[in-house]
Design a protein around this motif. Structure first.
Motif, PDB file in Angstrom:
ATOM      1  N   ARG A 101       8.393  -0.174 -12.740  1.00  0.00           N
ATOM      2  CA  ARG A 101       7.522  -1.218 -13.280  1.00  0.00           C
ATOM      3  C   ARG A 101       7.231  -2.271 -12.200  1.00  0.00           C
ATOM      4  NH1 ARG A 101       6.989  -1.755 -18.431  1.00  0.00           N
ATOM      5  NH2 ARG A 101       8.977  -0.717 -18.822  1.00  0.00           N
ATOM      6  N   GLY A 102       5.945  -2.629 -12.078  1.00  0.00           N
ATOM      7  CA  GLY A 102       5.568  -3.668 -11.128  1.00  0.00           C
ATOM      8  C   GLY A 102       5.390  -3.187  -9.695  1.00  0.00           C
ATOM      9  N   SER A 103       5.502  -1.872  -9.468  1.00  0.00           N
ATOM     10  CA  SER A 103       5.387  -1.346  -8.101  1.00  0.00           C
ATOM     11  C   SER A 103       4.005  -0.751  -7.845  1.00  0.00           C
ATOM     12  CB  SER A 103       6.452  -0.264  -7.856  1.00  0.00           C
ATOM     13  OG  SER A 103       6.154   0.894  -8.622  1.00  0.00           O
TER      14      SER A 103
ATOM     15  N   MET B 147      -2.135   1.229 -13.970  1.00  0.00           N
ATOM     16  CA  MET B 147      -3.446   1.630 -13.441  1.00  0.00           C
ATOM     17  C   MET B 147      -3.269   2.854 -12.570  1.00  0.00           C
ATOM     18  SD  MET B 147      -5.312  -1.854 -12.096  1.00  0.00           S
ATOM     19  CE  MET B 147      -6.904  -1.193 -11.621  1.00  0.00           C
ATOM     20  N   LEU B 148      -4.067   3.894 -12.841  1.00  0.00           N
ATOM     21  CA  LEU B 148      -4.061   5.072 -11.985  1.00  0.00           C
ATOM     22  C   LEU B 148      -5.343   5.067 -11.167  1.00  0.00           C
ATOM     23  CD1 LEU B 148      -2.431   5.935 -14.768  1.00  0.00           C
ATOM     24  CD2 LEU B 148      -2.376   8.125 -13.618  1.00  0.00           C
ATOM     25  N   LEU B 149      -5.191   4.950  -9.862  1.00  0.00           N
ATOM     26  CA  LEU B 149      -6.348   4.884  -8.967  1.00  0.00           C
ATOM     27  C   LEU B 149      -6.447   6.190  -8.190  1.00  0.00           C
ATOM     28  CD1 LEU B 149      -5.909   1.256  -7.520  1.00  0.00           C
ATOM     29  CD2 LEU B 149      -7.235   1.971  -9.511  1.00  0.00           C
ATOM     30  N   ASP B 150      -7.577   6.865  -8.342  1.00  0.00           N
ATOM     31  CA  ASP B 150      -7.771   8.175  -7.723  1.00  0.00           C
ATOM     32  C   ASP B 150      -8.595   8.018  -6.453  1.00  0.00           C
ATOM     33  OD1 ASP B 150      -7.821  10.858  -7.272  1.00  0.00           O
ATOM     34  OD2 ASP B 150      -8.763  11.418  -9.162  1.00  0.00           O
TER      35      ASP B 150
ATOM     36  N   VAL C 188     -10.757  -3.371   0.017  1.00  0.00           N
ATOM     37  CA  VAL C 188     -10.261  -2.758  -1.218  1.00  0.00           C
ATOM     38  C   VAL C 188      -8.729  -2.670  -1.212  1.00  0.00           C
ATOM     39  CG1 VAL C 188     -10.269  -0.632  -2.607  1.00  0.00           C
ATOM     40  CG2 VAL C 188     -12.417  -1.586  -1.762  1.00  0.00           C
ATOM     41  N   THR C 189      -8.143  -2.437  -0.042  1.00  0.00           N
ATOM     42  CA  THR C 189      -6.678  -2.424   0.071  1.00  0.00           C
ATOM     43  C   THR C 189      -6.098  -3.771  -0.362  1.00  0.00           C
ATOM     44  OG1 THR C 189      -6.794  -0.862   1.909  1.00  0.00           O
ATOM     45  CG2 THR C 189      -4.724  -2.034   1.635  1.00  0.00           C
ATOM     46  N   GLN C 190      -6.679  -4.841   0.166  1.00  0.00           N
ATOM     47  CA  GLN C 190      -6.202  -6.182  -0.199  1.00  0.00           C
ATOM     48  C   GLN C 190      -6.446  -6.469  -1.682  1.00  0.00           C
ATOM     49  OE1 GLN C 190      -4.192  -7.831   1.758  1.00  0.00           O
ATOM     50  NE2 GLN C 190      -4.556  -6.094   3.131  1.00  0.00           N
ATOM     51  N   LEU C 191      -7.554  -5.952  -2.191  1.00  0.00           N
ATOM     52  CA  LEU C 191      -7.882  -6.134  -3.606  1.00  0.00           C
ATOM     53  C   LEU C 191      -6.844  -5.448  -4.504  1.00  0.00           C
ATOM     54  CD1 LEU C 191      -9.722  -6.976  -5.908  1.00  0.00           C
ATOM     55  CD2 LEU C 191     -11.161  -5.003  -5.421  1.00  0.00           C
ATOM     56  N   ILE C 192      -6.468  -4.221  -4.141  1.00  0.00           N
ATOM     57  CA  ILE C 192      -5.454  -3.488  -4.915  1.00  0.00           C
ATOM     58  C   ILE C 192      -4.140  -4.266  -4.900  1.00  0.00           C
ATOM     59  CG2 ILE C 192      -4.044  -1.381  -4.996  1.00  0.00           C
ATOM     60  CD1 ILE C 192      -6.572   0.081  -3.841  1.00  0.00           C
ATOM     61  N   LYS C 193      -3.772  -4.774  -3.729  1.00  0.00           N
ATOM     62  CA  LYS C 193      -2.552  -5.568  -3.613  1.00  0.00           C
ATOM     63  C   LYS C 193      -2.625  -6.786  -4.534  1.00  0.00           C
ATOM     64  CE  LYS C 193       1.416  -6.694  -1.779  1.00  0.00           C
ATOM     65  NZ  LYS C 193       2.599  -5.945  -2.220  1.00  0.00           N
ATOM     66  N   LYS C 194      -3.786  -7.431  -4.553  1.00  0.00           N
ATOM     67  CA  LYS C 194      -3.961  -8.641  -5.360  1.00  0.00           C
ATOM     68  C   LYS C 194      -3.855  -8.336  -6.854  1.00  0.00           C
ATOM     69  CE  LYS C 194      -7.350 -12.220  -6.434  1.00  0.00           C
ATOM     70  NZ  LYS C 194      -8.795 -12.492  -6.455  1.00  0.00           N
ATOM     71  N   VAL C 195      -4.563  -7.286  -7.313  1.00  0.00           N
ATOM     72  CA  VAL C 195      -4.583  -7.008  -8.763  1.00  0.00           C
ATOM     73  C   VAL C 195      -3.292  -6.343  -9.236  1.00  0.00           C
ATOM     74  CG1 VAL C 195      -7.104  -6.844  -8.815  1.00  0.00           C
ATOM     75  CG2 VAL C 195      -5.737  -4.738  -8.651  1.00  0.00           C
TER      76      VAL C 195
ATOM     77  N   ALA D 164      -0.449  -7.637  -9.066  1.00  0.00           N
ATOM     78  CA  ALA D 164       0.451  -8.681  -9.584  1.00  0.00           C
ATOM     79  C   ALA D 164       0.550  -8.559 -11.100  1.00  0.00           C
ATOM     80  CB  ALA D 164      -0.068 -10.060  -9.190  1.00  0.00           C
ATOM     81  N   GLY D 165       1.767  -8.337 -11.593  1.00  0.00           N
ATOM     82  CA  GLY D 165       1.970  -8.224 -13.033  1.00  0.00           C
ATOM     83  C   GLY D 165       1.577  -6.873 -13.614  1.00  0.00           C
ATOM     84  N   ARG D 166       1.208  -5.936 -12.747  1.00  0.00           N
ATOM     85  CA  ARG D 166       0.820  -4.597 -13.213  1.00  0.00           C
ATOM     86  C   ARG D 166       1.551  -3.539 -12.382  1.00  0.00           C
ATOM     87  NH1 ARG D 166      -4.173  -7.393 -12.585  1.00  0.00           N
ATOM     88  NH2 ARG D 166      -5.078  -7.938 -14.607  1.00  0.00           N
TER      89      ARG D 166
END
Length: 256
Positions: free
Chosen positions: A30-32, A170-173, A187-194, A196-198
């Motif tokens: 969880r959270g990873s 979230m499953l990102l393909d 997009v890498t930084q965006l994934i890191k940002k979103v 948080a809490g997921r």
């Protein structure tokens, strides 16, 4: 076990004598940010299709938040909070960014097919839609028609529409597939940002992306788990180097 959000036990999928996924035991914390990697044909997409119930496993089980979801339907999985973003950009090109995100919010409300409802009834969703666009850095383009966006921004919009469904997992393909360096970094930084809490489980080919943001990596080869662990450990694994590069000398960084 409460820190494990998704767990598979002996997950197997066979197609007429061909084993695409073989005895996969996966634990996502969880959270990873957990990355699923492997050479072409390793079974990554089949694994994703099993997790989101687009395919039924031949054998094995899938647990999400402690619930056995092995035999649930895709819509049930989505309601539980397992939301997948597809490999090919899944947004409506002739709608605005705002309208695309609003559709994601509608689906969460359960009014997705009520197209006869008045436009004004959807305006209640505008505030949340703008918040989600802001989260992915697109709020200034809310009224732009999606077809006009560059590719990397379309993928960012797709992440916003995925977030609209309130995913717990979230499953990102392959979120950076087909992108130039600048878009990949964004997009890498965006994934890191979103994240948080997921929790995020992603299939990704770009090793630089994985080295930058993944907490744990599972390497598949011919449908089976070859190695698992943090990037530093997995990237030095001789079997992994050989699977990717046909050699045990050199580093994994070269394998995109």
């Amino acid at each position: 076990m409460s820190d494990v959000i998704l767990k598979t036990s002996h997950l197997t999928k066979e197609f007429k004598g061909f084993t695409a996924v073989s005895d996969v035991n996966l634990s996502v914390r969880r959270g990873s940010i957990h990355a699923l990697i492997g050479p072409n044909g390793a079974g990554k997409t089949t694994c994703f299709n099993l997790l989101t119930k687009f395919l039924v496993p031949t054998s094995g089980t899938i647990h999400f938040n402690g619930h056995d979801i092995t035999h649930e339907q895709p819509a049930q999985i989505a309601r539980r909070g397992v939301i997948r973003s597809f490999q090919i950009s899944a947004v409506f090109p002739h709608l605005t960014l705002m309208e695309n995100v609003r559709l994601g919010l509608q689906r969460k409300l359960g009014t997705s097919y009520h197209f006869w409802r008045s436009q004004s009834s959807l305006n209640q969703l505008n505030g949340r839609a703008l918040e989600l666009l802001a989260e992915v850095g697109l709020e200034d383009l809310a009224d732009e028609v999606t077809v006009n966006l560059p590719y990397g921004r379309k993928r960012a919009l797709e992440i916003a529409t995925t977030l609209a469904m309130e995913p717990e997992l979230m499953l990102l393909d392959e979120p950076t597939q087909g992108m130039g360096h600048e878009d990949v970094d964004r997009v890498t930084q965006l994934i890191k940002k979103v994240s948080a809490g997921r929790t995020i489980l992603m299939v990704e080919h770009n090793m630089k992306v994985i080295a930058t943001i993944a907490d744990c990596i599972t390497v598949l080869q011919r449908g089976a788990v070859l190695a698992e662990g943090p990037y530093e450990e997995v990237s030095k694994n001789p079997q992994v180097m050989e699977a990717y590069m046909g050699t045990t000398d050199g580093q994994l960084q070269g394998a995109h």
